[in-house]
Design an enzyme around this catalytic site. Sequence first.
Site, PDB file in Angstrom:
ATOM      1  N   GLY A   1       0.804  -1.216   0.000  1.00 17.34           N
ATOM      2  CA  GLY A   1       0.000   0.000   0.000  1.00 17.34           C
ATOM      3  C   GLY A   1       0.836   1.265   0.000  1.00 17.34           C
TER       4      GLY A   1
ATOM      5  NE  ARG B   1       9.418 -19.319   4.835  1.00 20.83           N
ATOM      6  CZ  ARG B   1       9.216 -18.026   4.765  1.00 20.83           C
ATOM      7  NH1 ARG B   1       8.013 -17.567   4.514  1.00 20.83           N
ATOM      8  NH2 ARG B   1      10.211 -17.194   4.954  1.00 20.83           N
TER       9      ARG B   1
ATOM     10  CG  HIS C   1       8.085 -19.483   9.116  1.00 22.84           C
ATOM     11  ND1 HIS C   1       9.199 -19.966   9.743  1.00 22.84           N
ATOM     12  CD2 HIS C   1       8.523 -18.558   8.223  1.00 22.84           C
ATOM     13  CE1 HIS C   1      10.263 -19.353   9.247  1.00 22.84           C
ATOM     14  NE2 HIS C   1       9.881 -18.502   8.335  1.00 22.84           N
TER      15      HIS C   1
ATOM     16  NE  ARG D   1       5.426 -15.440   1.792  1.00 20.23           N
ATOM     17  CZ  ARG D   1       6.467 -15.135   2.564  1.00 20.23           C
ATOM     18  NH1 ARG D   1       7.602 -14.763   2.029  1.00 20.23           N
ATOM     19  NH2 ARG D   1       6.370 -15.220   3.870  1.00 20.23           N
TER      20      ARG D   1
HETATM   21  C1  FAD Z   1       7.123 -12.409  11.329  1.00 19.61           C
HETATM   22  C2  FAD Z   1       7.101 -12.322   9.841  1.00 19.61           C
HETATM   23  C3  FAD Z   1       8.277 -12.360   9.112  1.00 19.61           C
HETATM   24  C4  FAD Z   1       8.262 -12.256   7.732  1.00 19.61           C
HETATM   25  N1  FAD Z   1       9.447 -12.301   7.068  1.00 19.61           N
HETATM   26  C5  FAD Z   1       9.450 -12.157   5.736  1.00 19.61           C
HETATM   27  C6  FAD Z   1      10.680 -12.144   5.030  1.00 19.61           C
HETATM   28  O1  FAD Z   1      11.752 -12.254   5.601  1.00 19.61           O
HETATM   29  N2  FAD Z   1      10.665 -11.983   3.696  1.00 19.61           N
HETATM   30  C7  FAD Z   1       9.493 -11.846   3.033  1.00 19.61           C
HETATM   31  O2  FAD Z   1       9.549 -11.667   1.832  1.00 19.61           O
HETATM   32  N3  FAD Z   1       8.311 -11.851   3.677  1.00 19.61           N
HETATM   33  C8  FAD Z   1       8.255 -12.012   5.005  1.00 19.61           C
HETATM   34  N4  FAD Z   1       7.059 -12.027   5.670  1.00 19.61           N
HETATM   35  C9  FAD Z   1       5.805 -11.841   4.942  1.00 19.61           C
HETATM   36  C10 FAD Z   1       5.545 -10.391   4.655  1.00 19.61           C
HETATM   37  O3  FAD Z   1       5.904  -9.603   5.761  1.00 19.61           O
HETATM   38  C11 FAD Z   1       4.103 -10.109   4.356  1.00 19.61           C
HETATM   39  O4  FAD Z   1       3.675 -10.921   3.385  1.00 19.61           O
HETATM   40  C12 FAD Z   1       3.958  -8.669   3.924  1.00 19.61           C
HETATM   41  O5  FAD Z   1       4.083  -7.896   5.066  1.00 19.61           O
HETATM   42  C13 FAD Z   1       2.665  -8.345   3.299  1.00 19.61           C
HETATM   43  O6  FAD Z   1       2.660  -6.932   3.059  1.00 19.61           O
HETATM   44  P1  FAD Z   1       1.368  -6.182   2.679  1.00 19.61           P
HETATM   45  O7  FAD Z   1       1.768  -4.813   2.319  1.00 19.61           O
HETATM   46  O8  FAD Z   1       0.625  -6.959   1.685  1.00 19.61           O
HETATM   47  O9  FAD Z   1       0.469  -6.184   3.969  1.00 19.61           O
HETATM   48  P2  FAD Z   1       0.713  -5.653   5.514  1.00 19.61           P
HETATM   49  O10 FAD Z   1       2.108  -5.318   5.671  1.00 19.61           O
HETATM   50  O11 FAD Z   1       0.101  -6.687   6.315  1.00 19.61           O
HETATM   51  O12 FAD Z   1      -0.101  -4.347   5.516  1.00 19.61           O
HETATM   52  C14 FAD Z   1      -1.483  -4.333   5.658  1.00 19.61           C
HETATM   53  C15 FAD Z   1      -1.957  -2.911   5.719  1.00 19.61           C
HETATM   54  O13 FAD Z   1      -3.340  -2.887   5.578  1.00 19.61           O
HETATM   55  C16 FAD Z   1      -3.940  -2.157   6.607  1.00 19.61           C
HETATM   56  N5  FAD Z   1      -5.237  -2.746   6.821  1.00 19.61           N
HETATM   57  C17 FAD Z   1      -5.555  -4.051   6.971  1.00 19.61           C
HETATM   58  N6  FAD Z   1      -6.868  -4.192   7.097  1.00 19.61           N
HETATM   59  C18 FAD Z   1      -7.393  -2.960   7.018  1.00 19.61           C
HETATM   60  C19 FAD Z   1      -8.709  -2.453   7.078  1.00 19.61           C
HETATM   61  N7  FAD Z   1      -9.751  -3.249   7.222  1.00 19.61           N
HETATM   62  N8  FAD Z   1      -8.874  -1.127   6.960  1.00 19.61           N
HETATM   63  C20 FAD Z   1      -7.825  -0.282   6.800  1.00 19.61           C
HETATM   64  N9  FAD Z   1      -6.576  -0.725   6.731  1.00 19.61           N
HETATM   65  C21 FAD Z   1      -6.371  -2.042   6.839  1.00 19.61           C
HETATM   66  C22 FAD Z   1      -3.001  -2.216   7.730  1.00 19.61           C
HETATM   67  O14 FAD Z   1      -3.154  -1.102   8.542  1.00 19.61           O
HETATM   68  C23 FAD Z   1      -1.666  -2.213   7.023  1.00 19.61           C
HETATM   69  O15 FAD Z   1      -1.291  -0.906   6.765  1.00 19.61           O
HETATM   70  C24 FAD Z   1       7.050 -12.135   7.052  1.00 19.61           C
HETATM   71  C25 FAD Z   1       5.875 -12.111   7.779  1.00 19.61           C
HETATM   72  C26 FAD Z   1       5.887 -12.226   9.154  1.00 19.61           C
HETATM   73  C27 FAD Z   1       4.606 -12.270   9.908  1.00 19.61           C
END
Ligand code: FAD
Lengths: 221, 223, 638
Positions: free
Chosen positions: C45, C331, C266, C436
Site C-alpha cells: 500500500g 517451508r 512457518h 511461498r
Molecule cells: C514475522 C514475519 C516475518 C516475515 N518475514 C518475511 C521475510 O523475511 N521476507 C518476506 O519476503 N516476507 C516475510 N514475511 C511476509 C511479509 O511480511 C508479508 O507478506 C507482507 O508484510 C505483506 O505486506 P502487505 O503490504 O501486503 O500487507 P501488511 O504489511 O500486512 O499491511 C497491511 C496494511 O493494511 C492495513 N489494513 C488491513 N486491514 C485494514 C482495514 N480493514 N482497513 C484499513 N486498513 C487495513 C493495515 O493497517 C496495514 O497498513 C514475514 C511475515 C511475518 C509475519
Amino acid sequence: MLDVVNEDLIREGKEPIAFDHDCREGICGMCSAVINGVPHGGFERTTVCQLHMRKFKDGDTLYIEPWRARAFPILRDLVVDRGTLDRLIQAGGYISCHTGGVPDGNALPISKGGADYAMDAAQCIGCGACVAACPNGAAMLFVGAKVAHLAVLPQGQVEAPERVAEMIQAMRDCGFGNCSNHYECEAVCPKGISVKFIAKLNREFLKALILAKTGPFKSSD
Amino acid sequence: MQILMNSVVRKTLMSLTGIAMLAFTTVHLLGNTLVFNGPDDINAYSAGLHYLPTLLWAVRIGLAGALAVHIFFGLMLTLENWRTKPHKYAVKRMLKASFAGETMIWTGLLTLAFLVFHLLHFSFRLVPGSVPAPDFQGRFDIFSMVRDSFRSGPISLGYLVAMAILALHLSHGIQGILQTVGLNNEMSMPWVRRLGKGSALFFFVGYGVIPLLVLAGVGVFAG
Amino acid sequence: MILDGKAPTGPIETTWERHRSDMKLVNPANKRKYRILVVGTGLAGASAAATLGELGYNVEAFCYQDSPRRAHCIAAQGGINAAKNYPNDGDSVFRLFYDTIKGGDFRAREADVWRLAQVSNNIIDQCVAQGVPFARDYGGHLETRSFGGAQVSRTFYARGQTGQQLLLGAYSALSRQIRAGTVKMYPRTEMLDLVVVNGEAKGITLRDLITGEVRCHAGDAVVLCSGGYVNVFHLSTNAMGCSVTAMWKAYKKGAFLANPCYTQVHPTCIPQAGEYQSKLTLMSESLRNDGRCWVPRKREDVGKPPDAIPEDDRDYFLERKYPSYGNLAPRDVASRAVKEQCDDGRGVGPTGRGVYLDFKDAIRRLGEHELRERYGNLFEMYERITDEDAYKVPMRIYPAPHYAMGGLWVDYNLMSNIPGLFVLGEANFSVHGANRLGASALMQGLADGYFVIPYTIADYLARTKPGKVTASHPECRKSIEDVKAQAKRLLSVRGDRSVTDFKRELGNLMWHNCGMLRSNKSLSEALSTIPAIKEEFWQRVRVPGTSAEFNPQLENAGRAADFIEFAELLCRDALHRDESCGGHFRVEHQYEDGEARRNDARFCYSAAWEYKGEGAPPELHKEPLRFEHVHLMVRSYK
Ligand SMILES: Cc1cc2nc3c(=O)[nH]c(=O)nc-3n(C[C@H](O)[C@H](O)[C@H](O)COP(=O)(O)OP(=O)(O)OC[C@H]3O[C@@H](n4cnc5c(N)ncnc54)[C@H](O)[C@@H]3O)c2cc1C
Ligand code: HEM
Ligand code: HEM
Ligand code: SF4
Ligand code: F3S
Ligand code: FES
C-alpha cells in the site's frame, strides 16, 4: 499481560483498559506505556509488548501510565496520538527519488562501516519512548536517528542541509522541547539508539549553517 | 532573527557563551592562585590588569554580553521545555538523567546571584568593611581584602556553597558543550562525561581552597 | 465460470514490455482529477500510494494503525529476493521465476511470476536509492544470503530487520507525497465495506477508530493492500490487528476469493509457552542457513539436556531426508518434517512440541562474533522470550501459521473481477501458488506497488470518467447504514464470553482440523462445527462500550465475526481441493515417503469463490493454469 487483565475485566462486565499494540515482537513501535516511572519499563532493549511478567515479583504493584508530552495528546487510557512523529518525517525524513529511473544498487559503493552506522540509526521503531522519557519532551533522539541514517549515505547527502534544518523547525512546530543532554532518551530506547546521533544531528546542522547551505545565509548555489 | 528560533542554534549559543565564561573562570582561577605567593604577586597582577583599561573593558563587556545571552537563552529554553510536559507522571524514575542536569536553571540562577554579590564584594567593594588600606607600594591590597573577608565564617561558607553550586552547573554543562556542538560519539562519550565531572571538581577545589586555607590560617594566611 | 487471467500470450520474456506498451495512459493534466483510495499502507500500500501520488493522482490512503510505519510487514526479518546475480552464482530472472513456480507447487500463473522476477532487480535499486541500509561487504557492495527453497544466494537483507527497513523506505516515499499534498493519509481508520456502483468499485466505508464515526469515501478506483488472513488460526506470527475484514467485505460485495486454503506454516517459530499467549514469534528462516535442526534419535533421550545426547544419537532429520537442500528445504516441507518428528514422540521442550535448531557447528566454523553479526538481534529476541542463551544451548523451534498465499482473485493487471478494485500484496492470490518461498513476499508487495499498479491502474482509469460517484450516492449511504447496523448488532448481544475467547476457539479448531495436515474427515468436522461457533458468537459475545468512541473490543469483535465466516470458506476450499500441494497437505494424498502428491489432472487451476448471499453456498469458478515454460513435475528437494 494486559490482555489477561482485560479478559478478566470483560468477564466481570467492566470496561477494559485501552492500550496500543500490534506486532507483539518489539518492532512495530505501536505499544507504549510507562511502567513504574520508565517508558517501556526500563529493561534493556525491551518494548512493553515484550516485557514478561516474570521480570516482576509476585505481589509487586505496577504503575502503568501513558506517554506524557504535549506533542502526544492522550486519546484514551494508555493510548496517545503520535501523529507528530509522522509530521517530523514528512518534514524531510526521506530521500527524494522518483519511482524508477534510479541507478543500479551497486553503482555507489557504501563502506561497510557507513552502512552499519546507517543501520544502527535506522533501527528506530518510532515508538516515542524517547519523548516520553525526556524531561524536556524533546524528539531529538528520534530526529537525530533519522538525520544520521540519511546523512551518512551518499544518496542522502544531497538533501542533508535542508533536511536537518526543516526537521529541527518541525520539532518546534509540533511542540517538542529542546534537548539539554539528559540522555534519558537513550536509556529507555528499546532499540538502543545512541545519543551520538543527537551529536550528529547538531553537527550536521552546524555544518550546514557554517557552509551557508541553510538558514538565512543560504548561498544560492 | 528566524535563525535564533532554532533550537540547535540556541543551544549552540548557550555552549559558546558557556565556553567564554569558562575561559574566564579558568583564567580567574589561575590568577587567584597567586594569593598563595603572598600579597605582592596578586596585588601586582591586579594592578597590571587595570593598567590596560581598554583591553580590560573589552573583556568585561564581552563577558557581560555572553552572560546576558547565556541567561536569556537559558531562561527561554527552560521555559519552553517546561511547557512541553503539561502533565507530570505519577511515578517517574530516571535512568540516566542526573541531579545536576535537571537543576541547571537553578544552579545557573544561583550562580548569577553569587556573581552579583561577588562583584559588589570584590569589584565594586561595596560590602561594608571589606576595603583594606593600600599595600606598601600603594597598590590596592587585593590580598588583604580576600584574606580579611574570608576570615568571616559566614562569607567563607557562602563562597564554598556557591562554588559547589557552580561546580554542579559545570559538571553537566561542560560535558554538554561537546555534545551540543556535535563533537561527541560513542567512544568519546564516557570521556566527555568524565571531563565534565573532573573539571567541575577541579574548579570546586581550585576556588574552594582559598577560603578554606584562610579559615585554617595556614601558610601565607597565618597571623 | 472459467476465469481468464488476461495474461498476454507470446514469448514470456517480453510479455510485460509488450503489455505495457499496449496499455492506455492517463494524460498528466487529468491525473489529478482521479481519486484513488488505497486501503492499507504496508509495503504494497505505501509503495502504491507513494508512486501514484507522485504520478499526480489524487490519493487517499488508510490504515488501522496510528501510523503507516507500523504495518505488519515491518516484522519481516529475513530478506528480499532479487535476481541480481551479484554473487555470480548462476542466478537469473529465469531461475528466480522457476524457483518461485516450483516453490509454489505449480499453482501460480506463469506470466505474473515472470514479471515479478523481472522487476525484482528494480526493487533493490529503488530501495537503495531511498536509503535502505542493506548489508554491505567490505568492498562496499551489496551482500546476499541464501534462503529456503533456493540454491543461489539472492536474498538481500538489512540485519534481521529487512521488512522494517523496506517499509520505512516506502513510508518515507509516502511521507514525501503526504507533504507534497498528493496523498492524504488517514491513520486509525478501518475499512468496513466496499461500495460497488453499477458493478464498479467506487468507494469504501470506514470507521474512524478514534471517534467511532462511520463515513464513506468515494473514489474512481480502490486499491486494496490489506495484508493476509492467517490470524484465522488465532495463534500465528502475524500482528494482532491483521485481519481478513477488508478482503471479506470485498468478497461479500462480489469480489472472488481465490485459493483460501493455501496457508503457509512457518517452521522456525518459538514454541508456545502458555494458554494465554496471543501471538507466536517467528525466528527468521535465515537461521536455517547456519543452524542445524535435530531431535534425539531415541525416544528415551527426549527429556535429557541437549549436551547429554551424544552426536551419534542425534537425528539431523532435514539433512537426512533432503540431502541436497538439507536445512534449507522449503517451508511447507520443513514444517511437516518437524511435525512428523514431534508426532513420533521425539519432540523436545516442556510440551514435546519442538525441535532443536543448533548453532554449535556454526560457532565452531565462523566464531561467535560472526554469528552475532549475522543474527545478533534474533538471538537477543529469543533470549528475551525464552530466557535462554542460544549461543550456549540450542534454540527450540516449532511451526506456526505465517502467511496466506490465497487472497482476492486478480488478473494480470492486479484487478479483481470487480472493475476498479485492485488488490496488491499479500491480500491478492497471485504469484505464490500453493506455497511461498522465503523472502518473496516483500518482493511481491513492492513489485505490485512500485512497478505494476502505476501502469495497470492507468489502463483502467483511462477508460472511466473521473468523479462518477460522490459520497452522497445512495450506495454510499446504504453502506454506512450497513456498517452501523453491524456494530449495533455486535454491541447489543451483551453476552458473557470475550471476543478473544471465540477467536481462540475458532483458531484451535482451524489449527487442528485445517492446519498443517488436513483430511476429508477433519475438514468435514470443521465445516460442521464452524456454524455452531458462529451461532454462539452472535448469542454470547460480550462487546463492552459503545460504537461512538475509541473501542478496540468492538474492532476485534468485527474482525472475529469476519474470521468465523471466512474460516468456513477456507475449509470448504480445502475440502474441495482433493490433492496435496504446497501448504495444503491432504493426508489422503501423499507418496510412500510422506511427500505431497499433486493431482494435476483434476486440480491444475486456481479456485475462485463467489459469494452467493447469506446461507447460500459460494460458487466455484476455475482459472485453468497452463505451464509453457516450466514443466509440471513432482516437486522434490531431495
Ligand atoms: C514475522 C514475519 C516475518 C516475515 N518475514 C518475511 C521475510 O523475511 N521476507 C518476506 O519476503 N516476507 C516475510 N514475511 C511476509 C511479509 O511480511 C508479508 O507478506 C507482507 O508484510 C505483506 O505486506 P502487505 O503490504 O501486503 O500487507 P501488511 O504489511 O500486512 O499491511 C497491511 C496494511 O493494511 C492495513 N489494513 C488491513 N486491514 C485494514 C482495514 N480493514 N482497513 C484499513 N486498513 C487495513 C493495515 O493497517 C496495514 O497498513 C514475514 C511475515 C511475518 C509475519
Ligand atoms: C574563592 C573564590 C574567588 C575569589 C577569591 C575571587 C576573587 C576575586 C577578586 C579579588 C576579584 C577582583 C579582582 C580585581 O578587581 O582586580 C574578583 C573579580 C571577579 N570575579 Fe572572582 N573570585 C572567586 C571566585 C569567582 C568565581 C567562581 C567567579 C565566577 C565564575 C568569579 C567571577 C569574578 C568576576 C566576573 C570578577 C570581576 C572581574 C572584573 O573586574 O572584570 N570569581 N574575584
Ligand atoms: C559563570 C557562569 C556560568 C558558566 C561558566 C556557565 C556555563 C554553562 C555551560 C558550559 C553550559 C552548557 C551549555 C550547553 O551544553 O549547551 C551551561 C548551560 C546552562 N546554563 Fe550556564 N553558565 C553560567 C551561568 C549561568 C547562569 C547565570 C544561568 C542562569 C540563567 C545559567 C543557565 C544555564 C542553563 C539553563 C543551562 C542549560 C542549557 C541547556 O543545556 O539547554 N548559566 N552553562
Ligand atoms: S529513538 Fe528509540 S525511543 Fe525514540 S522513537 Fe526511536 S526507537 Fe523509540
Ligand atoms: S533525554 Fe532529552 S534532553 Fe536530550 S539527550 Fe535525550 S533528548
Ligand atoms: S506491539 Fe509492536 S513494538 Fe510492541
